[in-house]
Design an enzyme around this catalytic site. Structure first.
Site, short mmCIF file in Angstrom:
data_model
loop_
_atom_site.label_atom_id
_atom_site.label_comp_id
_atom_site.label_asym_id
_atom_site.label_seq_id
_atom_site.Cartn_x
_atom_site.Cartn_y
_atom_site.Cartn_z
CD GLU A 9 -3.09 -1.18 2.07
OE1 GLU A 9 -4.14 -1.73 1.75
OE2 GLU A 9 -2.93 -0.63 3.17
CD GLU A 23 -4.02 -6.14 2.54
OE1 GLU A 23 -4.87 -5.48 3.17
OE2 GLU A 23 -2.80 -5.94 2.62
C1 BG6 Z 1 -4.71 -2.89 4.65
C2 BG6 Z 1 -3.37 -3.31 5.21
O1 BG6 Z 1 -4.72 -1.51 4.63
O2 BG6 Z 1 -5.87 -3.18 5.36
C3 BG6 Z 1 -3.45 -4.39 6.25
O3 BG6 Z 1 -2.48 -3.68 4.19
C4 BG6 Z 1 -4.64 -4.16 7.15
O4 BG6 Z 1 -2.23 -4.37 6.95
C5 BG6 Z 1 -5.91 -4.25 6.29
O5 BG6 Z 1 -4.72 -5.02 8.23
C6 BG6 Z 1 -7.21 -4.16 7.06
O6 BG6 Z 1 -7.20 -3.02 7.89
P1 BG6 Z 1 -7.52 -3.11 9.42
O7 BG6 Z 1 -7.29 -1.74 9.94
O8 BG6 Z 1 -8.93 -3.55 9.53
O9 BG6 Z 1 -6.57 -4.10 9.98
#
Ligand code: BG6
Length: 488
Positions: A197, A384
């Site tokens: 990211e 993701e």
């Molecule tokens: C992404 C990141 O922004 O979102 C992860 O690459 C992160 O590291 C994921 O965990 C989900 O976000 P959160 O804040 O719910 O953990």
């Protein structure tokens, strides 16, 4: 069948949220080891020492730290990354569970400070060995490792001594780290991503910079671009089969209304991520950003040859996270705000939100896939996606996470449409936090994403026992049918 035969179904994690073992076997500290837990109403805090030795703390999101401040791990404070969900000691058990689900690939990151404790050219052999063991275990089951080289965890020494990525010297340290791991894992890893990211790499937490003004942020971004491009080039030289991607947080923003001013506001919002992608995919700075720099008085210090390096080091594919969409308006007061990934987002009245306020928008994923493919024409990899929720353990031990299944079902259908109807070249899907881990935004364990439950709470209590949620069996079926059977 819409999903290609060799489609990479899997799951995704990151070292600082999953691995634990924060100083085990020679690992050095990273910035994220000095960030406390929080919640969606209570911010995570950075604990640090001032130049004159005072211990202070400050909310981590968008923090600007005093000059000379160094990250400090306070023995009285609980830090969730220190044990996390302890992949370090559970990797065999976890990988066996991934194999049971039928994973074709597994996305993980390498903790820079485990391999190079200070981030410099000093190597920790035990750190390298740990990842050898993990890759061997994955390959034993035919699971392809997909490696993020750096997922937000810059070694603390580089933040303390060099002001992180604001300093050009960090490029060389990063390239050394990349070369070390490309050589070491040459026959084990083929899929890489340089920086997680990259459009969120704007803070002490993620890249070790003390100030957060545009000059510092974009100078650091330039160093990240040069370092990433150098890594891509070296990675290809070491193994021409390497596929090296970039990684962007993709949050598409819709115009709040059809008013041209709102359309323009959305275009401007979307440009921020397009800037990072244009540089890493097309190999040059886009004009809209150069003009913005002029207006803001930002002057990027480049060395001779930087532009060529960036041009030559363009990536092979685009990895991206997609959780939610947002809206933009020319008059932000017209729009309510809601929670979001690292940043608050404009609220879309047509969409439901999760308990953490993130908009649920499966069609937005198809829209994103089309936008990305039509703009860049490169293979895409959703590295993701997922639904953070509170899971309840029933008295019989089962966890019936239908809400998560429902979220994935709609998003996988959107992927299928993008492949089938829009002709997008999508190579894989690794749902985030496929096993419960620490939330990056809030530091909670309560916000769970996994198909596998881990017994650990927000205060660090728990047995770390793993159990299968209902979604575990569902995702197994999805993989078995190559995305055709989405029923539950
Ligand atoms: C992404 C990141 O922004 O979102 C992860 O690459 C992160 O590291 C994921 O965990 C989900 O976000 P959160 O804040 O719910 O953990």
């Amino acid at each position: 069948m819409s999903f290609p035969k060799n489609f990479l179904w899997g799951g995704a994690t990151a070292a600082n949220q999953y691995e634990g073992g924060y100083i085990t076997s020679g690992k050095g500290l990273s910035t994220l080891d000095a960030i406390t837990g929080g919640s969606h109403t209570k911010p995570r805090m950075i604990t640090y020492k001032t130049k004159d030795g005072k211990i202070e703390s400050i909310p981590s999101r968008g923090a600007s730290l005093p000059e000379g401040a160094t990250g400090y791990v306070d023995p009285k404070v609980y830090y969730p990354s220190h044990v996390a969900t302890d992949f370090y000691h559970h990797y065999k058990e976890d990988i066996a569970l991934f194999a049971e689900m039928g994973y074709k690939c597994f996305r993980m990151s390498i903790a820079w400070s485990r391999v190079c404790p200070k981030g410099t050219t000093e190597i920790n052999e035990q750190g390298l060995q740990f990842y050898d063991d993990v890759f061997d275990e994955l390959l034993k089951y035919g699971i392809e490792p997909v490696v993020t080289i750096n997922h937000f965890d810059i070694p603390m020494y580089l933040a303390d001594t060099y002001d992180g990525w604001s300093n050009r010297k960090v490029i060389d340290f990063f390239v050394f780290f990349c070369e070390t791991i490309f050589k070491r894992y040459k026959n084990k890893v083929k899929y890489w991503m340089t920086i997680n990211e990259i459009n969120f790499c704007k803070s002490w937490t993620n890249i070790g910079i003390h100030k957060n003004d545009p000059q510092t942020i974009y100078q650091a971004a330039h160093h990240l671009f040069v370092a990433s491009a150098k890594a891509v080039k070296i990675g290809h030289q070491i193994n021409p089969e390497n596929q090296i991607g970039m990684m962007i947080a993709y949050i598409p923003s819709y115009p709040y209304s059809c008013k041209p001013e709102d359309v323009m506001a959305a275009l401007e919002f979307n440009r921020e991520k397009e800037f990072y992608m244009d540089v890493q995919v097309k190999g040059y700075y886009p004009n809209f950003k150069l003009k913005e720099f002029e207006r803001q008085g930002v002057v990027i210090k480049k060395e001779v040859g930087d532009d060529e390096i960036i041009k030559e080091g363009v990536v092979d594919y685009i990895g991206f996270s997609y959780y939610m969409s947002s809206v933009s308006a020319s008059n932000p007061e017209e729009v309510g705000m809601t929670g979001g990934n690292q940043v608050m987002a404009g609220r879309n009245p047509h969409l439901e939100v999760s308990e953490w306020g993130w908009a649920i928008d499966a069609l937005g994923l198809r829209i994103s896939l089309c936008q990305l493919y039509e703009r860049y024409n490169l293979p895409l990899f959703i590295v993701e996606n997922g639904f953070g929720a509170v899971d309840v353990i029933e008295t019989d031990g089962s966890i019936n996470d239908d809400y998560r299944i429902d979220y994935f079902r709609k998003h996988i259908k959107a992927m299928e449409d993008a492949i089938e109807i829009d002709g997008v070249d999508l190579i894989g899907f690794t749902p985030w936090g496929c096993i419960d881990l620490v939330s990056a935004g809030t530091g909670e364990m309560k916000k769970r994403y996994g198909f596998i439950y881990v017994d650990m709470d927000d205060q660090g209590n728990g047995t770390l026992k793993r159990s299968r949620k209902k979604s575990f069996y569902w995702y197994k079926k999805v993989i078995e049918s190559n995305g055709q059977d989405l029923d539950y």
